[in-house]
Motif scaffolding. Structure first.
Motif, PDB file in Angstrom:
ATOM      1  N   UNK A   1      -1.939   1.319  18.523  1.00  0.00           N
ATOM      2  CA  UNK A   1      -1.525   0.909  17.267  1.00  0.00           C
ATOM      3  C   UNK A   1      -1.443   1.413  16.106  1.00  0.00           C
ATOM      4  N   UNK A   2      -2.931   1.544  15.604  1.00  0.00           N
ATOM      5  CA  UNK A   2      -3.127   2.870  14.301  1.00  0.00           C
ATOM      6  C   UNK A   2      -1.836   3.781  14.547  1.00  0.00           C
ATOM      7  N   UNK A   3      -2.142   4.664  15.327  1.00  0.00           N
ATOM      8  CA  UNK A   3      -0.954   5.571  15.081  1.00  0.00           C
ATOM      9  C   UNK A   3       0.454   5.347  14.655  1.00  0.00           C
ATOM     10  N   UNK A   4       0.991   4.447  16.029  1.00  0.00           N
ATOM     11  CA  UNK A   4       2.183   3.584  15.494  1.00  0.00           C
ATOM     12  C   UNK A   4       2.372   3.560  14.141  1.00  0.00           C
ATOM     13  N   UNK A   5       1.159   2.381  13.366  1.00  0.00           N
ATOM     14  CA  UNK A   5       1.232   1.592  12.553  1.00  0.00           C
ATOM     15  C   UNK A   5       1.991   3.065  10.940  1.00  0.00           C
ATOM     16  N   UNK A   6       1.195   4.418  11.363  1.00  0.00           N
ATOM     17  CA  UNK A   6       0.904   5.226  10.661  1.00  0.00           C
ATOM     18  C   UNK A   6       1.912   6.175  10.408  1.00  0.00           C
ATOM     19  N   UNK A   7       2.566   6.407  11.645  1.00  0.00           N
ATOM     20  CA  UNK A   7       4.009   7.069  12.153  1.00  0.00           C
ATOM     21  C   UNK A   7       5.170   5.691  11.363  1.00  0.00           C
ATOM     22  N   UNK A   8       5.731   4.816  11.740  1.00  0.00           N
ATOM     23  CA  UNK A   8       6.484   3.676  10.752  1.00  0.00           C
ATOM     24  C   UNK A   8       6.404   3.728   9.187  1.00  0.00           C
ATOM     25  N   UNK A   9       4.824   4.052   8.488  1.00  0.00           N
ATOM     26  CA  UNK A   9       4.747   3.764   7.398  1.00  0.00           C
ATOM     27  C   UNK A   9       5.386   6.018   6.766  1.00  0.00           C
ATOM     28  N   UNK A  10       5.574   7.074   7.693  1.00  0.00           N
ATOM     29  CA  UNK A  10       6.068   8.247   7.845  1.00  0.00           C
ATOM     30  C   UNK A  10       7.873   7.943   8.012  1.00  0.00           C
ATOM     31  N   UNK A  11       8.140   6.777   8.510  1.00  0.00           N
ATOM     32  CA  UNK A  11       9.549   6.812   8.948  1.00  0.00           C
ATOM     33  C   UNK A  11      10.072   6.120   7.869  1.00  0.00           C
ATOM     34  N   UNK A  12       9.417   5.021   7.795  1.00  0.00           N
ATOM     35  CA  UNK A  12      10.134   4.376   6.627  1.00  0.00           C
ATOM     36  C   UNK A  12      11.525   4.478   5.595  1.00  0.00           C
ATOM     37  N   UNK A  13      10.587   5.917   4.709  1.00  0.00           N
ATOM     38  CA  UNK A  13      11.369   5.806   3.082  1.00  0.00           C
ATOM     39  C   UNK A  13      12.540   6.925   4.412  1.00  0.00           C
ATOM     40  N   UNK A  14      12.042   7.449   5.077  1.00  0.00           N
ATOM     41  CA  UNK A  14      13.305   8.892   5.691  1.00  0.00           C
ATOM     42  C   UNK A  14      14.391   7.364   5.865  1.00  0.00           C
ATOM     43  N   UNK A  15      13.874   6.614   7.058  1.00  0.00           N
ATOM     44  CA  UNK A  15      14.783   5.441   7.539  1.00  0.00           C
ATOM     45  C   UNK A  15      16.236   5.474   5.974  1.00  0.00           C
ATOM     46  N   UNK A  16      14.652   4.695   4.761  1.00  0.00           N
ATOM     47  CA  UNK A  16      15.387   4.093   3.439  1.00  0.00           C
ATOM     48  C   UNK A  16      16.625   5.497   3.322  1.00  0.00           C
ATOM     49  N   UNK A  17      16.343   6.726   3.456  1.00  0.00           N
ATOM     50  CA  UNK A  17      17.274   7.357   2.090  1.00  0.00           C
ATOM     51  C   UNK A  17      18.330   7.697   3.100  1.00  0.00           C
TER      52      UNK A  17
END
Lengths: 311, 284
Positions: free
Chosen positions: B16-32
């Motif tokens: 759960x924690x690993x996926x949460x952090x992965x999403x934190x890293x994904x989101x800015x990339x998705x946004x750009x």
């Protein structure tokens, strides 16, 4: 085969110290030595010299005068300089513990899983490859955008006021910290995970079979054993945090007011933009002093902790 | 068994924690990524999150970048390419030679001190150098040239390369090189034909790390270049302060183009990069 004809192979020492090799070893080392001397030692010495003069970039042809400690006096009495020094220390104290905490939690999590491990590890490497300028732009300018950025949109949707991420002094510093934490926590994760892999699994296994809880195993066995690597990782991050400049320059330019201006940014402004090489140099040496003090204190602290945990 | 239940629980929480952090890293990339396909109208009133659902993606930012303003963007891009590759190549050759020398020869018992001397340079703040560099390259008439950046970046990457490669060469068996020397091979041949190929994984790691460092460097480039030789981060920085508030889509496209090459290279070589990054600490 040539080797077969030799009855006694020459000893290693003979080979290494033949005339040719004595020449070779210096030929091999010299280019590196030369390049780093010219581009490292020379600037460091020159900057020290400049700090005691009235050198100015745009004033050419005028005799440079020796001014003694004048620049340092000017520095210590300069409230805007103290502001930048304070900002830099606050930034360091904000980001490094946070990165360590995130790094530790994530490293332990990675250590507990097997499936998908490589995928997570590869993905966690990503922020370290991205230019800080891009990170500052994407996170600071787009995600934290105050009017229509997604984060403030979410906050408003929840029924709160939007937060002035970049226009309020304290929030601006916070935003810059978030960016640095996003980017550099990965470094801590990788370092601490490498440290955890060095802790024999048997040791933890044995502890958990003996009835030790997850937390007991972590604090009594795992943490003391990764401490040396953790200390190195922390020291590297402390040093890097003191050097912060690019994300600040791109995002706030040190503002609002002087709320986020770091020492390095002040040096750039004074020396490169303003041309006051002497004053900039004295600030640079002051920064070095601050780093040495903090780095030294940190090293002394870890040494004491480590000698305590050994008992 | 109780132990296995607890372990399963810990594993679940870990994921759960690993996926949460992965999403934190994904989101800015998705946004750009999605922003580079947005039209001005999609960002004028409120945030839009999903292509096709709440906005109609368009290619105009990409057309702007690759058709209308190609030259404008290609200059800093090629500057960055040239500076990163040339400086890293020089640093790789020069630094690994020194690493080899420090691994195989005795410098009056001072080998460790020499390596530490190289590494100590990493501790010094860049602010200590930029003013001296500015004066130095002004005197040499090299301001706003790629040469100046190549020199600085190469010298900056050397200490790390020496540090890593010295240990790498020390880990290689000396016997192969010895027998080649006995066979009458030249030392240079031994180094470049035998030692370097064996050290390839280490060389790849330090080369890519130097490349990334040079590609992303900001403050030295800002000090030494201003028009013809600006690099990508500098170009980005200028655009952000000039147009960042209004032309998000164009900026997003530029960000992606500047980030994708290094991120892909770095992630493809994950194994080498991780070992290169964590190397110094593991040894200590």
């Amino acid at each position: 085969m040539a080797t077969a004809q030799r009855s006694v192979p020459p000893a290693r020492g003979v080979l290494q110290f033949s005339i040719h090799d004595r020449l070779w070893k210096w030929l091999l080392l010299l280019p590196s030595l030369l390049m780093t001397t010219v581009l490292f030692i020379a600037p460091v010495v020159w900057t020290l010299y400049a700090a005691f003069t009235d050198l100015h970039l745009f004033r050419v042809g005028v005799e440079t005068e020796w001014v003694g400690l004048y620049n340092f006096q000017k520095l210590l009495g300069n409230s805007s300089f103290w502001r930048t020094a304070r900002n830099t220390v606050v930034f360091m104290l904000g980001v490094v513990p946070m990165q360590f905490l995130i790094g530790m939690v994530l490293a332990v999590c990675l250590d507990n899983v097997t499936r998908g491990l490589k995928l997570f590890r590869t993905w966690f490497l990503m922020p370290l490859m991205v230019s800080p300028v891009v990170v500052a732009f994407v996170i600071g300018r787009m995600l934290f955008q105050e009017d229509i950025g997604p984060i403030n949109s979410l906050i408003r949707w929840l029924g709160f006021e939007g937060i002035p991420w970049l226009t309020h002094p304290n929030w601006a510093m916070f935003t810059i910290m978030v960016i640095d934490v996003w980017q550099w926590s990965s470094f801590m994760i990788l370092m601490l995970m490498a440290g955890l892999q060095g802790v024999p699994y048997d040791l933890r296994e044995a502890a958990s079979i003996d009835g030790a809880s997850f937390w007991q195993t972590f604090f009594r066995i795992t943490l003391p054993l990764v401490l040396p690597i953790a200390a190195t990782a922390l020291l590297i991050r402390i040093i890097d945090a003191f050097k912060v400049v690019d994300i600040i320059m791109v995002l706030t330019g040190g503002g609002p007011g002087q709320a986020t201006e770091s020492v390095t940014l002040a040096i750039y402004r004074a020396g490169v933009k303003g041309g006051d090489l002497a004053f900039g140099s004295s600030q640079a040496y002051f920064l070095l002093l601050v780093m040495v003090v903090f780095g030294g204190a940190f090293l002394a602290l870890t040494r004491r902790t480590m000698s305590q945990t050994k008992d | 068994m109780k132990v296995s239940t607890q372990r399963r629980f810990i594993r679940g929480v870990s994921y759960a924690i690993l996926i949460l952090w992965s999403l934190t890293l994904v989101f800015p990339m998705y946004w750009v990524l999605i922003t580079s396909f947005k039209n001005p109208v999609d960002m004028s009133i409120k945030a839009t999150y999903m292509p096709f659902l709440d906005f109609e993606p368009g290619l105009h930012a990409w057309r702007y970048l690759f058709v209308e303003r190609l030259g404008w963007f290609m200059q800093p891009f090629s500057n960055s390419m040239i500076v990163a590759f040339v400086s890293s190549s020089i640093a790789l050759v020069v630094g690994s030679m020194a690493g080899y020398a420090l691994a195989r020869f005795d410098f009056n018992g001072k080998n460790n001190s020499i390596v530490l001397g190289f590494m100590a340079q990493r501790m010094f703040p860049g602010a200590l150098f930029i003013l001296a560099f500015l004066v130095m390259f002004r005197e040499l008439r090299l301001l706003d040239t790629k040469t100046a950046l190549v020199i600085v970046y190469a010298a900056g990457a050397i200490p790390f390369i020496v540090w890593v490669m010295r240990d790498f060469f020390e880990g290689l068996p000396v016997e192969i090189e010895e027998s080649a020397l006995i066979d009458g091979a030249n030392r240079l041949v031994v180094i470049f034909r035998i030692a370097m190929p064996l050290a390839a994984p280490g060389l790849v790691a330090v080369f890519v790390l130097s490349l990334i460092g040079a590609w992303n460097e900001y403050i030295v480039a800002l000090t030494l270049t201003f028009r013809d030789s600006i690099t990508i981060p500098l170009f980005m920085g200028m655009q952000v302060s000039q147009t960042g508030y209004t032309e998000w889509w164009n900026m997003s496209a530029i960000s992606l183009v500047s980030v994708i090459p290094v991120v892909t290279a770095g992630m493809a070589l994950e194994k080498y990069i991780t070992s290169g990054l964590t190397f110094g600490a593991l040894k200590g």
